[in-house]
Each structure stands twice: as C-alpha cells, then as structure tokens.
Design a protein around this motif. Structure first.
Motif, PDB file in Angstrom:
ATOM      1  N   VAL A 235      47.825  25.060  52.770  1.00  9.68           N
ATOM      2  CA  VAL A 235      46.948  25.350  51.876  1.00  9.68           C
ATOM      3  C   VAL A 235      47.283  26.021  50.355  1.00  9.68           C
ATOM      4  CG1 VAL A 235      44.462  27.099  51.946  1.00  9.68           C
ATOM      5  CG2 VAL A 235      45.611  25.820  54.065  1.00  9.68           C
ATOM      6  N   GLU A 236      46.581  25.399  49.975  1.00 14.21           N
ATOM      7  CA  GLU A 236      46.979  25.830  48.482  1.00 14.21           C
ATOM      8  C   GLU A 236      45.052  26.191  47.507  1.00 14.21           C
ATOM      9  OE1 GLU A 236      47.025  22.457  45.871  1.00 14.21           O
ATOM     10  OE2 GLU A 236      48.097  23.245  44.167  1.00 14.21           O
ATOM     11  N   VAL A 237      45.278  27.737  46.827  1.00 14.85           N
ATOM     12  CA  VAL A 237      44.616  28.228  46.419  1.00 14.85           C
ATOM     13  C   VAL A 237      44.781  28.469  44.855  1.00 14.85           C
ATOM     14  CG1 VAL A 237      43.070  30.441  46.016  1.00 14.85           C
ATOM     15  CG2 VAL A 237      44.402  29.446  48.885  1.00 14.85           C
ATOM     16  N   ARG A 238      43.990  28.167  43.977  1.00 14.66           N
ATOM     17  CA  ARG A 238      44.299  27.727  42.587  1.00 14.66           C
ATOM     18  C   ARG A 238      43.198  29.130  42.012  1.00 14.66           C
ATOM     19  NH1 ARG A 238      47.671  24.953  39.783  1.00 14.66           N
ATOM     20  NH2 ARG A 238      48.877  23.086  41.306  1.00 14.66           N
ATOM     21  N   GLY A 239      43.811  29.681  41.107  1.00 19.48           N
ATOM     22  CA  GLY A 239      43.361  30.838  40.209  1.00 19.48           C
ATOM     23  C   GLY A 239      43.829  30.540  38.791  1.00 19.48           C
ATOM     24  N   GLU A 240      43.367  31.465  37.943  1.00 21.28           N
ATOM     25  CA  GLU A 240      44.416  31.364  36.807  1.00 21.28           C
ATOM     26  C   GLU A 240      45.131  32.589  36.369  1.00 21.28           C
ATOM     27  OE1 GLU A 240      42.110  30.212  32.868  1.00 21.28           O
ATOM     28  OE2 GLU A 240      41.038  32.330  33.224  1.00 21.28           O
ATOM     29  N   GLU A 241      45.975  32.136  35.788  1.00 19.77           N
ATOM     30  CA  GLU A 241      47.093  33.665  35.676  1.00 19.77           C
ATOM     31  C   GLU A 241      46.093  34.847  34.283  1.00 19.77           C
ATOM     32  OE1 GLU A 241      50.970  31.891  34.240  1.00 19.77           O
ATOM     33  OE2 GLU A 241      50.883  30.847  35.985  1.00 19.77           O
ATOM     34  N   ALA A 242      46.222  35.646  34.294  1.00 18.82           N
ATOM     35  CA  ALA A 242      45.997  36.957  33.258  1.00 18.82           C
ATOM     36  C   ALA A 242      46.963  37.664  33.300  1.00 18.82           C
ATOM     37  CB  ALA A 242      44.787  36.813  33.810  1.00 18.82           C
ATOM     38  N   HIS A 243      47.007  38.562  32.015  1.00 22.66           N
ATOM     39  CA  HIS A 243      47.558  40.131  32.160  1.00 22.66           C
ATOM     40  C   HIS A 243      46.680  40.654  32.736  1.00 22.66           C
ATOM     41  CE1 HIS A 243      49.122  43.194  29.757  1.00 22.66           C
ATOM     42  NE2 HIS A 243      49.834  42.189  29.262  1.00 22.66           N
ATOM     43  N   ALA A 244      47.769  41.812  33.638  1.00 14.46           N
ATOM     44  CA  ALA A 244      47.270  42.350  35.281  1.00 14.46           C
ATOM     45  C   ALA A 244      46.980  43.721  34.012  1.00 14.46           C
ATOM     46  CB  ALA A 244      49.048  42.721  35.441  1.00 14.46           C
ATOM     47  N   GLY A 245      47.500  44.171  32.731  1.00 18.92           N
ATOM     48  CA  GLY A 245      47.090  45.428  32.313  1.00 18.92           C
ATOM     49  C   GLY A 245      45.694  45.576  31.761  1.00 18.92           C
ATOM     50  N   THR A 246      45.932  44.272  30.708  1.00 14.10           N
ATOM     51  CA  THR A 246      44.159  43.615  30.185  1.00 14.10           C
ATOM     52  C   THR A 246      43.238  42.618  30.801  1.00 14.10           C
ATOM     53  OG1 THR A 246      44.728  42.043  29.181  1.00 14.10           O
ATOM     54  CG2 THR A 246      45.055  43.898  27.647  1.00 14.10           C
ATOM     55  N   THR A 247      42.956  42.758  32.154  1.00 11.01           N
ATOM     56  CA  THR A 247      42.339  41.836  32.620  1.00 11.01           C
ATOM     57  C   THR A 247      41.222  42.549  33.026  1.00 11.01           C
ATOM     58  OG1 THR A 247      42.835  39.765  32.316  1.00 11.01           O
ATOM     59  CG2 THR A 247      41.189  39.557  33.084  1.00 11.01           C
ATOM     60  N   PRO A 248      39.878  42.355  33.351  1.00 10.38           N
ATOM     61  CA  PRO A 248      38.932  42.696  34.436  1.00 10.38           C
ATOM     62  C   PRO A 248      38.888  42.912  35.694  1.00 10.38           C
ATOM     63  CG  PRO A 248      37.776  43.039  32.492  1.00 10.38           C
ATOM     64  CD  PRO A 248      39.447  42.257  32.185  1.00 10.38           C
ATOM     65  N   ARG A 249      38.574  43.463  37.013  1.00 15.48           N
ATOM     66  CA  ARG A 249      38.666  42.343  37.496  1.00 15.48           C
ATOM     67  C   ARG A 249      37.510  41.822  37.979  1.00 15.48           C
ATOM     68  NH1 ARG A 249      36.955  46.545  40.601  1.00 15.48           N
ATOM     69  NH2 ARG A 249      34.919  45.872  40.140  1.00 15.48           N
TER      70      ARG A 249
END
Lengths: 265, 265
Positions: free
Chosen positions: A75-89
């Motif tokens: 199973v492959e799940v593709r999302g998008e990398e983002a900054h853990a501090g700046t990106t709201p949920r």
C-alpha cells in the motif's frame, strides 16, 4: 501472476528475483533445476510448528490438515511534505496520518472471535523520515492469512474500504503482490499420521499450518500431509529457535511409522 | 539540557553533534566561534513565512509577535518478533499494533478548534521491517509546537497517558529530546514593523512564527522582531521553495524603513 512478472519482482534494495536466483544457482551448480521425472506415491513432511499452538496446549504432535491461504498487499499513501512547525493541520496532506488511520481501522476490522485470521503490517516506511517534516509518502505491506478463501476475499474488500474511508486528502494505491489459495492435505494421509501417533501413545491434534511449506506445492502432485512438533514459544527463522529432543524424536517416529505403512511393509 | 548532553547527541547514522560541528568548523576556518563582543541595539530579521498562512489570507507582510514553543520526543516501543502466519493475535506482542494505536489516539487528542497546535510524527521506523514478521520494535518521533507553554505541558501529559493506555503487551519508553520555550518578541519593535508597512501602503497582520529562527536566540540579548513575507504553498527547505519578487521587495522595504528609524535617521 505470470512467471515473467514473478521473476521481475524487486526487493527493497532493488535486486530482481531473477538476478538473485541466477546468482544462487551459479554459486551452487549442483542444485536441481527442474521437477524430477519419476512419479511420487505420497509426500509427508515433518517440521517444527513455527507457532505457539502445540506448546500452549501441551500436545506433542500436529496432524496438519492443510495450509491456510495468504494474500500480500503493498500500500502506497501519497500526501505532501510540509514544515512541521508552520503548517496548520487543516492545510496538511500528511501521509502518516492517513496511513495510521487506515492501519488502525484495519486492526479493528480483522479481530475475529476464533482468532484464526492473521493480519500483519510488517514493513512500514515513512518518507522523508525527518522529525520536523510532515511525511509526504508512506509505504506499507499487509500479510493476510486464513484457512477459508471467502474470508480472505471479505478482508480484501475491507482493506480497499478502509483505504478509501481513511485516506483524508491523500492518495492511496493498493497492489496485491501475492495470492496463495488455502491448501487441503489428503484426508487419508492425515488420518494415517493420527493413527501412527495413537499407536505410539503420543498426544496428537489435527491443525492447520500457519506457515507456508514445500508440502503446499507437492499437494498438487500426490497425496500429501505434514507432521508438526512443538517449538519454544513459536519462535522460528530466528537464532532463538528451539525444539525439545523428545518432541523431535516423536515427530521422526511418527514419520517413520507412516513411511513404513506407505511402503506397504 | 546541559551543553555536554547536547554535544553528545547522535543522529541516525551514529554521528555525534560535537563531531559534526568540529568537521564543519575545520572545513571553514573563517567561521566565527563566539558571540561578538559589541552591544546590539536591536535585531530585526526578514524571512519567508515557511507556512501557508499569509498566502492563504492574501496578506503581504507578517509582523511576527513571537515564536511558538516546541518539544520533541523519541518513543521506543518494544514487543517481540514472531511469524506472521503461525502466531495467533492473542499470542502476539506486536510493536506495530501498539505504536499505531498510540499514534492514532494522539492524532485524536491533538485536534484543537483554533488549529494552533502542531503535532507531527515524522520519523517512524519498524523492525525488522519484513512483510511476514510481526514487528518486535518501533521507534518514532513526535514534534509538538504551540505558542502557550501550558498547552505544551498538557499535551506532554497526554503523550504519556496514550503510551500507557495503548501499549498492550508491549513496553514503551519516552524520551524528551528537545524543549524550547515559546519566545515573545519586543512589542515596540513589532509595532514599528506594523507602522512601517502601513506607511508603505502594504497589508500586514500580526502573527506567530511556526518555525524556529535566529531571532529566538537574539530575543534574549536585545529588542527583537521579525518580518514575514508569503511563500508559495508554505513550502520551504525544499527545491520547490518559491516567493514572489514583489513580496520579497515589500519585506526588504519594511526592513529598511525600520532600520532607518532604529538608527535614528
């Protein structure tokens, strides 16, 4: 699966099965490369159980009635990398969130009362794998096993449902990488194992094999069965694998008893 | 954290911070090795937001009021490896099940209405990582951030609760690997940024920084603030990072306006 597809499967280091096979065969030129030409009257295989059932029950021998079927999924799940501090949920496409939601739902959906269903997520890889980066991709495997083909079919449908329901804003791609139907051994040969154990005064129970064995392939060619003996805590494929000498001897005695009978002596 | 503890931290390749620092400094002998000896009147830093907030709101400038605090955790879950085909669920100590149950519960427990809390599991490693082996060990990280210290404290308690409640038959060990308190910038300097933007006719909003910045350390030494400009989809630390020339120019103009004022010109 075609032979060509099977041979071109690559492992996580990128090595194709066909190349690994070639290397193995070249290193050991004496290995047989095709099925023997002579007829086989019967096939009987003795093995440690590789599971905890006999030990827990205090039983010396398993007369194996068959091997459960299995299906493997990638199973492959593709999302998008983002900054853990700046990106709201609310702005994230977190592949880890989707993968955890999916696997968690599947743990709930694969709990059967008789504890026959085997559901394992053994490989689970998160990219880029940095503590302060929202994961953009997760890859995981599912190993699913059960003695009944229709249960395997039902759970396969549940896997697809769970991926669709819990993927959130991510994309999910499911591949069935292996599919082995349940195998039933020859009832007459199974009863020969039970009878031989009885004559030797050894405790015995009929049981399914959880692991795959050579006997699965022989079952298509001739009457086939297996003899199990207990092993310590079910541990196998591991340096800690352990079986009691008395149990190994008991398995060998039953094997010998059956072979004598099969040879018509 | 003592300086000695900090310098002896090792990364996943086993390289200690002190050695990595030494290698960097040796390779570039010109780098400054200690704080400058002269007094600093004020510190103002311009930066892309590294988050999606300004772009989504259509605002050109952020007057940064402070930097949210953060806590990092390393969590180790220990179970026992077992054969995926032979081991019934009731006999397993599956570290993957425990880890997924814990992370899933924490995703539920860190959903705040105002979407200020940042909770990220970015690294998640499963051992032995074989499709047909029940995992014996999972290691994962948590990156937690919020502008309020007391919220960080509350969520820290929830992390410990979730690990205890969902570990099943596995053992869980939690280590806090980093702890940075929230930083508040100088209110006068923040208002100077707001005023400068206003005089230039540029839209501006007061906001927290989600990422860490040099300004966090300068805030303890002198009046400090920051100026943010939008960046494309919040992407940063990535080749796809992008900011509009007009926005960058706007940020530079506000920075120049404030510096002129601070210099008393």
């Amino acid at each position: 699966m075609t032979l060509e597809d099977a041979l071109s499967v690559v492992d996580k280091e990128g090595i194709a099965l066909v190349d690994a096979l070639r290397r193995t065969l070249d290193a050991q030129p004496g290995l047989p490369r095709r099925r023997s030409g002579f007829p086989v009257a019967a096939y009987l295989e003795a093995h440690i159980e590789q599971g905890p059932v006999l030990e827990a029950a205090g039983v010396t021998l398993g007369a194996v009635t068959g091997v459960q079927g299995s299906r493997w999924f990638a199973v492959e799940v593709r999302g998008e990398e983002a900054h853990a501090g700046t990106t709201p949920r609310s702005s994230r496409r977190d592949a880890m969130v989707a993968a955890v939601r999916i696997v968690n739902a599947l743990y709930d959906a694969t709990t059967d009362a008789d504890d026959l269903l085997r559901f394992t997520v053994g490989r689970f890889e998160v990219e880029p794998g940095s503590p302060n980066t929202v994961p953009g991709r997760v890859f995981f495997t599912i190993d699913l096993r059960h003695p009944e083909e229709k249960v395997l079919e039902t759970v396969t449908a549940r896997i697809h449902e769970a991926c669709e329901r819990h993927r959130g804003p991510c994309l999910v791609h499911i591949t069935m990488t292996s599919r082995v139907s349940p195998v039933r051994f020859d009832p007459e040969l199974v009863e020969m194992v039970v009878g031989s154990a009885g004559r030797l005064g050894l405790s015995c129970r009929r049981m399914q094999s959880g692991a795959g064995h050579d006997a699965m392939l022989m079952a298509g060619l001739c009457p086939t069965a297996m003899i199990f003996v207990p092993c310590e805590r079910g541990i196998s494929h591991n340096e800690a694998e352990q079986a009691k000498p008395d149990d190994l001897a008991a398995g060998a005695r039953v094997l010998a008893g059956c072979l004598v009978r099969l040879a018509g002596c």
